[in-house]
Motif scaffolding. Sequence first.
Motif: not given
Lengths: 248, 126
Positions: A7-24
């Motif tokens: 399992t990889l918990e990867v920090l994701r940040y997609r500025p066009e769709q979210e305010q702050e980064p989240t783990f996926q």
Amino acid sequence: MSKETITLEVLRYRPEQEQEPTFQLYESEYREDWVVLDAINHIKDHIDGTLSYRWSCRMGVCGSCGMMINGEPKLSCAAFLRDYYPNPIRVEPLANFPIERDLVIVMDDFMEKLTSVKPWILREQEMPISEGEYRQTPAELARYKQFSMCMNCMLCYSACPVSALEPDFIGPAAIALAHRYNLDSRDQGRSWREQVLSTEEGIWACTYVGTCTTVCPVNVDPAGAIQQEKMSITAEWFKGVLMPWKGR
Amino acid sequence: MRPFVRPVPSTWWLKRRVYFLFILRELTSVFIAVYLILFLNLLYQLSLGRQAYEIYLDFLATPGMIVFHVIALVAALYHTITWFGLLPNIIVVRIGENRVSSKLITGANYVPWIAVSAIIFLILKG
Ligand code: SF4
Ligand code: FES
């Protein structure tokens, strides 16, 4: 036989769709000889093509694949999955840099800091070509060689608490690079670089935590470079006070 | 483009063992500073005369003061030993193409330190 996974918990940040980064969470194939970058490439190719990250050489040379792996700044192409397996691995963008997208950081500020120390050979007067090349003995080369190995991976900035707390700090790699040219027998730019180095944002911001040196994948020892610059700048200052007629 | 800047938690120094040891090392200077104030005051009391000096000595012999001095000694030792360990990265001595070994540089600092400490010990004992 079903394939082993990790399992990889990867920090994701997609500025066009979210305010702050989240783990996926991703479940990647696991192979004993894979590094974290292999798993991320596997995810990109087979699971989620939208994941963004930087990489190039895949062999610890280019310095573009730095990431926080379980909180430690590392080259993701040099971090083996087997050192973490079967536990999940947390992958984040390099700390102390703004995040542009997912694992990609903004490095403009770092590039400016690097150039601010004029990392090239500075001469008061260029020698005419007719006089030949600037020659150097192996001993003169040995003085600065270690500090010339930097590949600009920025791991040292991610490891440095001063860089975290004082974003204006020129930082380990840039100072190590300045030190490299200051030690070069062909260079005459020491006093010029001192104006950048001997400041609150330069060497004097460093409190010698030393983690930059520990994380450097190519053994540059930026912490040592900073303290050595402190030493020689202080020595120069004393010389100026004790022997003002010598000039500088 | 809207880059995201992650905040630095005020507990950053608890995040890694090395950070914690660093903060511990910085804190040792507080004990050394307090020790020096007590020591300077000792000299001051001495200048005031025998009585003042002896009253101050009695104060320094109270259990609290003794505990403090033991802690300050440990702090000073920790600071000194870690500092000597770092010195080879700061003091670079080269012979031709080679760097003088770090053990030699650290050792060269231990020898006078132990010698001076031994002399002070002998004077105090004598
Ligand atoms: S000094 Fe080392 S850790 Fe820092 S950027 Fe250069 S290679 Fe990377
Ligand atoms: S991909 Fe080049 S150093 Fe990792």
